[in-house]
Write an enzyme that holds these catalytic residues in place. Structure first.
Site, short mmCIF file in Angstrom:
data_model
loop_
_atom_site.label_atom_id
_atom_site.label_comp_id
_atom_site.label_asym_id
_atom_site.label_seq_id
_atom_site.Cartn_x
_atom_site.Cartn_y
_atom_site.Cartn_z
N ASP A 1 -12.07 -12.36 -5.69
CA ASP A 1 -11.20 -13.48 -5.34
C ASP A 1 -10.33 -13.78 -6.55
O ASP A 1 -10.85 -13.95 -7.66
CB ASP A 1 -12.06 -14.68 -4.96
CG ASP A 1 -11.26 -15.75 -4.24
OD1 ASP A 1 -10.40 -16.37 -4.91
OD2 ASP A 1 -11.48 -15.97 -3.05
N ILE A 2 -9.01 -13.84 -6.38
CA ILE A 2 -8.11 -14.12 -7.49
C ILE A 2 -8.28 -15.58 -7.91
O ILE A 2 -8.19 -16.50 -7.07
CB ILE A 2 -6.66 -13.84 -7.11
CG1 ILE A 2 -6.51 -12.38 -6.66
CG2 ILE A 2 -5.70 -14.13 -8.27
CD1 ILE A 2 -5.18 -12.04 -6.04
N ASN B 1 0.94 -19.77 -6.94
CA ASN B 1 1.94 -20.05 -5.90
C ASN B 1 2.71 -21.34 -6.18
O ASN B 1 3.93 -21.39 -6.04
CB ASN B 1 1.27 -20.14 -4.52
CG ASN B 1 0.97 -18.78 -3.93
OD1 ASN B 1 1.69 -17.81 -4.17
ND2 ASN B 1 -0.10 -18.69 -3.16
N GLU C 1 -6.21 -14.52 -0.70
CA GLU C 1 -6.33 -13.87 -2.01
C GLU C 1 -7.70 -13.21 -2.16
O GLU C 1 -8.13 -12.89 -3.26
CB GLU C 1 -6.11 -14.88 -3.13
CG GLU C 1 -7.18 -15.93 -3.30
CD GLU C 1 -6.95 -17.18 -2.44
OE1 GLU C 1 -7.49 -18.23 -2.80
OE2 GLU C 1 -6.24 -17.09 -1.42
N ASP D 1 2.92 -13.15 -3.92
CA ASP D 1 2.94 -11.87 -3.20
C ASP D 1 2.97 -10.70 -4.17
O ASP D 1 2.28 -9.69 -3.98
CB ASP D 1 4.15 -11.80 -2.27
CG ASP D 1 4.02 -12.71 -1.06
OD1 ASP D 1 2.90 -13.22 -0.84
OD2 ASP D 1 5.01 -12.89 -0.33
#
Length: 257
Positions: free
Chosen positions: A160-161, A168, A203, A177
């Site tokens: 998971d980022i 964002n 993500e 993106d």
């Protein structure tokens, strides 16, 4: 046969459900039904035509056989001419029907290509080029089955980022993106050909490692984690990290577990 190649469901279920799904080109079922009925009709015409001409040929042959003692050369020539005429008519009619079948065959090949594209689009995440959740879960199911029946091991990495919402909010969704695309590229570059990297959520990414035990999976996860941490994303020197979880599948596991 086309449906069996691309879908696991039975034909009837495909008729009912797949026309509504995004994975099938618009009007595909109607096209295939039309072609199938047309080919069936043409084949029946060919069979009927063959039967009719065979009956005529049988009649001429029977006539020659019955009257072979009395028949003279003139009658023989007439009979042969009749037979040749029947054969010629059969040849011409079959040529027309065959041309039509060739046309339908081209239509089938075109539909097959449409299905290949649709199948690819239905299994690939459009942004990252990784497999999507649907394809990921199907692969998991297959490998769980291999583990139970063939004792073939595999491991799973989930990542998971970190603080992706902040990326964002600070840099915009286009930057987010780009981060996802860059990380997907890292996965494609650092992983072996038989691994299955997937995007399973916003993500959230996952990696299936067929034939890999837990300790080796941990090492792979560390390499990928470091590669992401060291990557520069060319957006105000933006750097991101990701959190990883690693497990080796057990025989009593399900997709959910």
């Amino acid at each position: 046969g086309l449906f069996k190649e691309f879908f696991e469901e039975s034909y009837d279920e495909v008729i009912k459900e797949k026309e509504k799904a995004e994975s099938v080109p618009k009007g595909f079922v109607k096209k295939l039904n039309y072609i199938a009925k047309s080919i069936d009709k043409k084949l029946l015409e060919i069979i009927k035509s063959m039967d009719q001409y065979n009956n005529k040929l049988d009649a001429h042959s029977e006539n020659i056989s019955k009257n072979q003692k009395e028949i003279d050369s003139k009658n023989i020539i007439e009979s042969i001419e009749k037979i040749l005429k029947v054969v010629q008519n059969l040849k011409e009619e079959n040529k027309g029907l065959t041309d039509e079948l060739k046309k339908y065959h081209k239509d089938v090949l075109k539909l097959q290509q449409e299905l290949k594209i649709a199948k690819s689009e239905s299994e690939i995440d459009f942004l990252t080029g990784l497999v999507n959740r649907r394809r990921f879960e199907r692969a998991l199911l297959d490998l769980l089955n291999d583990l139970k029946t063939k004792k073939y091991p595999f491991s799973l990495i989930m990542l998971d980022i970190d603080d992706f919402k902040k990326v964002n909010d600070t840099y915009g969704h286009q930057a987010g993106d780009n981060v996802l695309q860059e990380i997907a590229l890292i996965l494609k570059t650092f992983l072996r050909a038989n691994t299955i990297p997937a995007r399973i959520g916003g993500e959230e990414l996952a990696i299936i490692l067929p034939g890999t035990k837990l300790e080796d999976a941990k090492k792979i996860a560390q390499r990928v984690r470091q590669a992401i941490e060291n990557r520069s994303f060319h957006i105000d020197n933006l750097r991101v990290t990701a959190s990883f979880g690693v497990t080796e599948a057990k025989e009593d596991d399900t997709i959910d577990s």
